[in-house]
Design a protein around this motif. Structure first.
Motif, PDB file in Angstrom:
ATOM      1  N   ALA A   1      64.156  12.864 -41.737  1.00  0.00           N
ATOM      2  CA  ALA A   1      64.056  12.388 -42.967  1.00  0.00           C
ATOM      3  C   ALA A   1      63.238  13.441 -43.918  1.00  0.00           C
ATOM      4  O   ALA A   1      63.564  13.476 -44.973  1.00  0.00           O
ATOM      5  CB  ALA A   1      63.238  11.073 -42.932  1.00  0.00           C
ATOM      6  N   ALA A   2      62.245  14.112 -43.269  1.00  0.00           N
ATOM      7  CA  ALA A   2      61.665  15.088 -43.985  1.00  0.00           C
ATOM      8  C   ALA A   2      62.424  16.248 -44.585  1.00  0.00           C
ATOM      9  O   ALA A   2      62.372  16.608 -45.501  1.00  0.00           O
ATOM     10  CB  ALA A   2      60.501  15.670 -43.011  1.00  0.00           C
ATOM     11  N   GLU A   3      63.368  16.477 -43.609  1.00  0.00           N
ATOM     12  CA  GLU A   3      64.199  17.684 -44.072  1.00  0.00           C
ATOM     13  C   GLU A   3      65.109  17.251 -45.150  1.00  0.00           C
ATOM     14  O   GLU A   3      65.269  17.969 -46.199  1.00  0.00           O
ATOM     15  CB  GLU A   3      65.038  18.071 -42.791  1.00  0.00           C
ATOM     16  CG  GLU A   3      64.395  18.841 -41.644  1.00  0.00           C
ATOM     17  CD  GLU A   3      65.311  19.202 -40.497  1.00  0.00           C
ATOM     18  OE1 GLU A   3      65.113  20.289 -39.843  1.00  0.00           O
ATOM     19  OE2 GLU A   3      66.165  18.151 -40.246  1.00  0.00           O
ATOM     20  N   GLN A   4      65.915  15.818 -45.014  1.00  0.00           N
ATOM     21  CA  GLN A   4      66.462  15.486 -46.164  1.00  0.00           C
ATOM     22  C   GLN A   4      65.661  15.258 -47.347  1.00  0.00           C
ATOM     23  O   GLN A   4      66.290  15.590 -48.611  1.00  0.00           O
ATOM     24  CB  GLN A   4      66.864  14.084 -45.692  1.00  0.00           C
ATOM     25  CG  GLN A   4      68.284  13.952 -44.811  1.00  0.00           C
ATOM     26  CD  GLN A   4      68.899  12.710 -44.641  1.00  0.00           C
ATOM     27  OE1 GLN A   4      68.632  11.821 -45.533  1.00  0.00           O
ATOM     28  NE2 GLN A   4      69.297  12.461 -43.274  1.00  0.00           N
ATOM     29  N   ALA A   5      64.421  14.876 -47.368  1.00  0.00           N
ATOM     30  CA  ALA A   5      63.682  14.621 -48.557  1.00  0.00           C
ATOM     31  C   ALA A   5      63.054  16.012 -48.930  1.00  0.00           C
ATOM     32  O   ALA A   5      62.429  16.019 -50.276  1.00  0.00           O
ATOM     33  CB  ALA A   5      62.622  13.841 -48.139  1.00  0.00           C
ATOM     34  N   GLY A   6      63.058  17.038 -48.168  1.00  0.00           N
ATOM     35  CA  GLY A   6      62.714  18.375 -48.729  1.00  0.00           C
ATOM     36  C   GLY A   6      61.012  18.325 -48.593  1.00  0.00           C
ATOM     37  O   GLY A   6      60.479  19.223 -49.250  1.00  0.00           O
ATOM     38  N   VAL A   7      60.563  17.799 -47.566  1.00  0.00           N
ATOM     39  CA  VAL A   7      59.146  17.814 -47.175  1.00  0.00           C
ATOM     40  C   VAL A   7      59.249  19.015 -46.132  1.00  0.00           C
ATOM     41  O   VAL A   7      59.304  18.563 -44.957  1.00  0.00           O
ATOM     42  CB  VAL A   7      58.449  16.505 -46.927  1.00  0.00           C
ATOM     43  CG1 VAL A   7      56.901  16.657 -46.619  1.00  0.00           C
ATOM     44  CG2 VAL A   7      58.700  15.374 -47.755  1.00  0.00           C
ATOM     45  N   ARG A   8      58.491  20.189 -46.569  1.00  0.00           N
ATOM     46  CA  ARG A   8      58.514  20.999 -45.330  1.00  0.00           C
ATOM     47  C   ARG A   8      57.231  21.026 -44.560  1.00  0.00           C
ATOM     48  O   ARG A   8      57.452  21.080 -43.124  1.00  0.00           O
ATOM     49  CB  ARG A   8      58.594  22.558 -46.034  1.00  0.00           C
ATOM     50  CG  ARG A   8      59.644  23.001 -46.748  1.00  0.00           C
ATOM     51  CD  ARG A   8      59.931  24.433 -46.986  1.00  0.00           C
ATOM     52  NE  ARG A   8      59.541  25.079 -45.525  1.00  0.00           N
ATOM     53  CZ  ARG A   8      60.698  25.119 -44.711  1.00  0.00           C
ATOM     54  NH1 ARG A   8      61.909  24.589 -44.993  1.00  0.00           N
ATOM     55  NH2 ARG A   8      60.428  25.946 -43.534  1.00  0.00           N
ATOM     56  N   ARG A   9      56.171  20.539 -45.016  1.00  0.00           N
ATOM     57  CA  ARG A   9      54.969  20.626 -44.053  1.00  0.00           C
ATOM     58  C   ARG A   9      54.924  19.427 -43.288  1.00  0.00           C
ATOM     59  O   ARG A   9      54.907  18.313 -43.607  1.00  0.00           O
ATOM     60  CB  ARG A   9      53.574  20.618 -44.922  1.00  0.00           C
ATOM     61  CG  ARG A   9      52.332  20.770 -44.099  1.00  0.00           C
ATOM     62  CD  ARG A   9      52.095  22.168 -43.575  1.00  0.00           C
ATOM     63  NE  ARG A   9      50.796  22.232 -42.770  1.00  0.00           N
ATOM     64  CZ  ARG A   9      50.901  22.279 -41.465  1.00  0.00           C
ATOM     65  NH1 ARG A   9      52.074  22.369 -40.713  1.00  0.00           N
ATOM     66  NH2 ARG A   9      49.896  22.406 -40.875  1.00  0.00           N
ATOM     67  N   HIS A  10      54.863  19.474 -41.933  1.00  0.00           N
ATOM     68  CA  HIS A  10      55.253  18.219 -40.928  1.00  0.00           C
ATOM     69  C   HIS A  10      54.160  18.356 -39.854  1.00  0.00           C
ATOM     70  O   HIS A  10      54.210  19.501 -38.950  1.00  0.00           O
ATOM     71  CB  HIS A  10      56.644  18.505 -40.638  1.00  0.00           C
ATOM     72  CG  HIS A  10      57.057  16.989 -39.980  1.00  0.00           C
ATOM     73  ND1 HIS A  10      57.850  16.239 -40.568  1.00  0.00           N
ATOM     74  CD2 HIS A  10      56.910  16.872 -38.650  1.00  0.00           C
ATOM     75  CE1 HIS A  10      57.979  15.399 -39.927  1.00  0.00           C
ATOM     76  NE2 HIS A  10      57.587  15.491 -38.608  1.00  0.00           N
ATOM     77  N   ILE A  11      53.284  17.710 -39.778  1.00  0.00           N
ATOM     78  CA  ILE A  11      52.356  17.504 -38.538  1.00  0.00           C
ATOM     79  C   ILE A  11      52.583  16.159 -37.707  1.00  0.00           C
ATOM     80  O   ILE A  11      52.697  15.364 -38.191  1.00  0.00           O
ATOM     81  CB  ILE A  11      50.971  17.306 -39.203  1.00  0.00           C
ATOM     82  CG1 ILE A  11      50.768  18.423 -40.141  1.00  0.00           C
ATOM     83  CG2 ILE A  11      49.731  17.224 -38.012  1.00  0.00           C
ATOM     84  CD1 ILE A  11      49.354  18.452 -40.979  1.00  0.00           C
ATOM     85  N   GLN A  12      52.670  16.863 -36.357  1.00  0.00           N
ATOM     86  CA  GLN A  12      53.117  15.704 -35.314  1.00  0.00           C
ATOM     87  C   GLN A  12      51.694  15.753 -34.459  1.00  0.00           C
ATOM     88  O   GLN A  12      51.426  16.579 -33.679  1.00  0.00           O
ATOM     89  CB  GLN A  12      54.317  15.926 -34.520  1.00  0.00           C
ATOM     90  CG  GLN A  12      55.002  15.034 -33.744  1.00  0.00           C
ATOM     91  CD  GLN A  12      56.130  15.449 -33.249  1.00  0.00           C
ATOM     92  OE1 GLN A  12      57.293  15.335 -33.917  1.00  0.00           O
ATOM     93  NE2 GLN A  12      56.482  15.986 -32.010  1.00  0.00           N
ATOM     94  N   VAL A  13      51.483  14.215 -34.145  1.00  0.00           N
ATOM     95  CA  VAL A  13      50.593  14.123 -33.079  1.00  0.00           C
ATOM     96  C   VAL A  13      51.050  14.032 -31.853  1.00  0.00           C
ATOM     97  O   VAL A  13      52.010  12.990 -31.619  1.00  0.00           O
ATOM     98  CB  VAL A  13      49.679  12.938 -33.414  1.00  0.00           C
ATOM     99  CG1 VAL A  13      48.529  12.710 -32.522  1.00  0.00           C
ATOM    100  CG2 VAL A  13      48.912  12.857 -34.963  1.00  0.00           C
ATOM    101  N   GLY A  14      50.686  14.733 -30.818  1.00  0.00           N
ATOM    102  CA  GLY A  14      51.313  14.821 -29.282  1.00  0.00           C
ATOM    103  C   GLY A  14      50.189  14.440 -28.595  1.00  0.00           C
ATOM    104  O   GLY A  14      49.639  13.473 -28.939  1.00  0.00           O
ATOM    105  N   SER A  15      50.593  15.018 -27.460  1.00  0.00           N
ATOM    106  CA  SER A  15      49.504  14.542 -26.319  1.00  0.00           C
ATOM    107  C   SER A  15      49.315  15.546 -25.423  1.00  0.00           C
ATOM    108  O   SER A  15      50.024  16.315 -25.014  1.00  0.00           O
ATOM    109  CB  SER A  15      50.097  13.256 -25.657  1.00  0.00           C
ATOM    110  OG  SER A  15      49.320  12.878 -24.314  1.00  0.00           O
ATOM    111  N   MET A  16      47.948  15.700 -24.921  1.00  0.00           N
ATOM    112  CA  MET A  16      47.361  16.817 -23.846  1.00  0.00           C
ATOM    113  C   MET A  16      48.298  16.428 -22.605  1.00  0.00           C
ATOM    114  O   MET A  16      48.528  15.292 -22.370  1.00  0.00           O
ATOM    115  CB  MET A  16      45.980  16.572 -23.696  1.00  0.00           C
ATOM    116  CG  MET A  16      45.493  17.673 -22.875  1.00  0.00           C
ATOM    117  SD  MET A  16      45.157  19.273 -24.139  1.00  0.00           S
ATOM    118  CE  MET A  16      43.527  18.761 -24.905  1.00  0.00           C
TER     119      MET A  16
END
Length: 216
Positions: A99-114
């Protein structure tokens, strides 16, 4: 700055909403349960009710359109079954990135896990292994995209008051970190170009958050 947070009712997400809104930014929290809207609003954000396990990418893109930053902080939670760990921690993360790609939102932060990068070697806890494998698959999916992405892997999370001091690096070793301090780091990552294209680990440390971000 306009920031859209998936998993907007999560403990870290609500703290992040308070930090960003206090700094004058517009924050949208995506929540699944309508009862959670009030908590997002109380934290200073706007709430959008949307189930990321059921929604199509076009509906999510509509929410993201016009945002400067997309942050995926959703998770199935410790009480969920293995199926939801995949549909939320992997599937919803991929949907949010689509959805971010479709909306043109380039800055993307994802919370992962150690420990996500070691998921294949874990056999002692089947449920936790499924969770880490879902997180790893979500990371791999994001890294393959043409987005200005950052993956943040916090250590063991605590509800202790934040210290404002952390250890943030490509590799930190195991450790713990307060949810308050994770929220501060996520807020800072929104405006830290040096973090783009990196998978970062975060535990408690001796470096003030702003200095830790500046040193990336």
């Amino acid at each position: 700055m306009r920031v859209v947070i998936a998993g907007g009712h999560g403990q870290i997400a609500l703290r992040l909403t308070r930090v960003l809104s206090a700094a004058g930014h517009d924050v949208v929290g995506v929540v699944r349960n309508p009862d959670h809207e009030i908590d997002v609003i109380a934290a200073g954000g706007q709430a959008v009710v949307l189930d990321l396990e059921q929604a199509g990418d076009a509906a999510v893109a509509d929410v993201l359109r016009g945002a400067d930053v997309a942050i995926f902080a959703a998770g199935a939670g410790p009480g969920s079954g293995n199926a939801r760990k995949d549909t939320v921690d992997r599937g919803a993360a991929a949907l949010f990135a689509d959805a971010a790609e479709q909306a043109g939102v380039r800055r993307h932060i994802q919370v992962g896990s150690m420990g996500a990068d070691r998921a294949d070697s874990l056999t002692d806890d089947a449920s936790f292994t499924v969770y880490l494998k879902a997180k790893w698959a979500a990371e791999e999916d994001l890294r393959a995209r043409d987005l200005d992405w950052t993956v943040l892997r916090p250590g063991g999370l605590t509800d202790d008051p934040g210290t404002g001091k952390v250890h943030l690096a490509d590799k930190t070793g195991n450790g713990r970190i307060t949810r308050d301090d994770v929220a501060l780091v996520l807020a800072g990552l929104c405006e830290t170009p040096a973090a783009i294209g990196r998978t970062l680990e975060l535990v408690a440390g001796d470096t003030p958050v702003r200095e830790a971000l500046d040193n990336l």
